[in-house]
Structure formats: C-alpha cells, structure tokens
Design a protein around this motif. Structure first.
Motif, PDB file in Angstrom:
ATOM      1  N   MET A 140      38.089  23.049  62.525  1.00  0.00           N
ATOM      2  CA  MET A 140      36.909  23.114  61.696  1.00  0.00           C
ATOM      3  C   MET A 140      36.142  21.799  61.856  1.00  0.00           C
ATOM      4  O   MET A 140      36.711  20.727  61.755  1.00  0.00           O
ATOM      5  CB  MET A 140      37.326  23.338  60.235  1.00  0.00           C
ATOM      6  N   LYS A 141      34.867  21.919  62.089  1.00  0.00           N
ATOM      7  CA  LYS A 141      34.020  20.738  62.232  1.00  0.00           C
ATOM      8  C   LYS A 141      33.690  20.167  60.859  1.00  0.00           C
ATOM      9  O   LYS A 141      33.745  20.866  59.852  1.00  0.00           O
ATOM     10  CB  LYS A 141      32.751  21.089  62.987  1.00  0.00           C
ATOM     11  N   ALA A 142      33.348  18.893  60.841  1.00  0.00           N
ATOM     12  CA  ALA A 142      33.102  18.197  59.577  1.00  0.00           C
ATOM     13  C   ALA A 142      31.987  18.864  58.767  1.00  0.00           C
ATOM     14  O   ALA A 142      32.113  19.017  57.551  1.00  0.00           O
ATOM     15  CB  ALA A 142      32.765  16.734  59.842  1.00  0.00           C
ATOM     16  N   HIS A 143      30.913  19.270  59.425  1.00  0.00           N
ATOM     17  CA  HIS A 143      29.811  19.884  58.670  1.00  0.00           C
ATOM     18  C   HIS A 143      30.227  21.236  58.092  1.00  0.00           C
ATOM     19  O   HIS A 143      29.779  21.624  57.012  1.00  0.00           O
ATOM     20  CB  HIS A 143      28.547  19.988  59.539  1.00  0.00           C
ATOM     21  N   GLU A 144      31.126  21.971  58.794  1.00  0.00           N
ATOM     22  CA  GLU A 144      31.630  23.235  58.262  1.00  0.00           C
ATOM     23  C   GLU A 144      32.527  22.983  57.044  1.00  0.00           C
ATOM     24  O   GLU A 144      32.447  23.692  56.036  1.00  0.00           O
ATOM     25  CB  GLU A 144      32.424  23.989  59.330  1.00  0.00           C
ATOM     26  N   PHE A 145      33.380  21.957  57.167  1.00  0.00           N
ATOM     27  CA  PHE A 145      34.251  21.571  56.060  1.00  0.00           C
ATOM     28  C   PHE A 145      33.418  21.208  54.839  1.00  0.00           C
ATOM     29  O   PHE A 145      33.673  21.683  53.732  1.00  0.00           O
ATOM     30  CB  PHE A 145      35.126  20.391  56.496  1.00  0.00           C
ATOM     31  N   ASP A 146      32.414  20.362  55.046  1.00  0.00           N
ATOM     32  CA  ASP A 146      31.542  19.939  53.944  1.00  0.00           C
ATOM     33  C   ASP A 146      30.828  21.131  53.303  1.00  0.00           C
ATOM     34  O   ASP A 146      30.729  21.224  52.075  1.00  0.00           O
ATOM     35  CB  ASP A 146      30.498  18.934  54.435  1.00  0.00           C
ATOM     36  N   ALA A 147      30.349  22.041  54.122  1.00  0.00           N
ATOM     37  CA  ALA A 147      29.613  23.200  53.602  1.00  0.00           C
ATOM     38  C   ALA A 147      30.538  24.088  52.768  1.00  0.00           C
ATOM     39  O   ALA A 147      30.160  24.537  51.671  1.00  0.00           O
ATOM     40  CB  ALA A 147      29.005  24.002  54.752  1.00  0.00           C
ATOM     41  N   GLU A 148      31.756  24.332  53.277  1.00  0.00           N
ATOM     42  CA  GLU A 148      32.697  25.161  52.514  1.00  0.00           C
ATOM     43  C   GLU A 148      33.087  24.484  51.206  1.00  0.00           C
ATOM     44  O   GLU A 148      33.178  25.120  50.164  1.00  0.00           O
ATOM     45  CB  GLU A 148      33.938  25.475  53.353  1.00  0.00           C
ATOM     46  N   PHE A 149      33.326  23.170  51.265  1.00  0.00           N
ATOM     47  CA  PHE A 149      33.660  22.426  50.049  1.00  0.00           C
ATOM     48  C   PHE A 149      32.515  22.500  49.042  1.00  0.00           C
ATOM     49  O   PHE A 149      32.731  22.762  47.861  1.00  0.00           O
ATOM     50  CB  PHE A 149      33.972  20.974  50.392  1.00  0.00           C
ATOM     51  N   ASP A 150      31.296  22.261  49.519  1.00  0.00           N
ATOM     52  CA  ASP A 150      30.122  22.307  48.644  1.00  0.00           C
ATOM     53  C   ASP A 150      29.911  23.690  48.032  1.00  0.00           C
ATOM     54  O   ASP A 150      29.400  23.811  46.913  1.00  0.00           O
ATOM     55  CB  ASP A 150      28.869  21.875  49.401  1.00  0.00           C
ATOM     56  N   ASP A 151      30.319  24.738  48.757  1.00  0.00           N
ATOM     57  CA  ASP A 151      30.175  26.100  48.256  1.00  0.00           C
ATOM     58  C   ASP A 151      31.316  26.511  47.327  1.00  0.00           C
ATOM     59  O   ASP A 151      31.357  27.630  46.840  1.00  0.00           O
ATOM     60  CB  ASP A 151      30.090  27.091  49.420  1.00  0.00           C
ATOM     61  N   GLY A 152      32.262  25.598  47.104  1.00  0.00           N
ATOM     62  CA  GLY A 152      33.344  25.857  46.162  1.00  0.00           C
ATOM     63  C   GLY A 152      34.572  26.516  46.748  1.00  0.00           C
ATOM     64  O   GLY A 152      35.456  26.950  46.012  1.00  0.00           O
ATOM     65  N   TYR A 153      34.641  26.604  48.083  1.00  0.00           N
ATOM     66  CA  TYR A 153      35.822  27.204  48.696  1.00  0.00           C
ATOM     67  C   TYR A 153      36.989  26.220  48.686  1.00  0.00           C
ATOM     68  O   TYR A 153      36.804  25.004  48.682  1.00  0.00           O
ATOM     69  CB  TYR A 153      35.524  27.616  50.139  1.00  0.00           C
ATOM     70  N   ASN A 154      38.206  26.763  48.713  1.00  0.00           N
ATOM     71  CA  ASN A 154      39.416  25.944  48.784  1.00  0.00           C
ATOM     72  C   ASN A 154      39.588  25.481  50.231  1.00  0.00           C
ATOM     73  O   ASN A 154      39.884  26.281  51.115  1.00  0.00           O
ATOM     74  CB  ASN A 154      40.628  26.769  48.332  1.00  0.00           C
TER      75      ASN A 154
END
Length: 71
Positions: free
Chosen positions: A1-15
């Motif tokens: 997982m790329k950093a921007h994907e990680f950040d986006a999922e985190f920001d969207d409230g995903y675990n």
C-alpha cells in the motif's frame, strides 16, 4: 500500500492496522534506566500503605507520581 492510499483510508475512517508491521513498532524514549533512591523507612512504609490501598505496587505508585509530576 502506498503512503497516499494509507493516508486516504485512514482519513476515511478505515482500520489500517493490518497494513502496519507491528513487530518493529516501539514507543520513543521508552528505554528503561534503573535508578536507586535511598529513602527513610517511614517513607517506604507510607508508600507501601498508599500503594496497597490503591491496589498497585510501590514501584508503580512511584512511577505514577513521577510521571504526573513531569508532565
């Protein structure tokens, strides 16, 4: 997982915890260093009574008080 994907999922409230390698995780400044302090017997007795009343060890009580004082 790329950093921007990680950040986006985190920001969207995903675990995102499954994407983290917890085996290398550590807390900064958590290295322990042993110290020795000489205290009068009456003080140790008082510490033991207080710790027993709180359901903790003398060492945990001292850590709690010093930690609170250092904040």
């Amino acid at each position: 997982m790329k950093a921007h994907e990680f950040d986006a999922e985190f920001d969207d409230g995903y675990n995102v915890s499954e994407a983290i390698d917890w085996s290398n995780a550590r807390r900064p400044n958590e290295m322990l260093q042993r110290i020795s302090v000489d205290l009068p017997e009456w003080m140790i007795d008082a510490l033991d009574r207080k710790a027993r009343n709180l359901g903790m060890t003398r060492e945990d009580l001292i850590r709690l008080w010093i930690g609170a004082w250092c904040l």
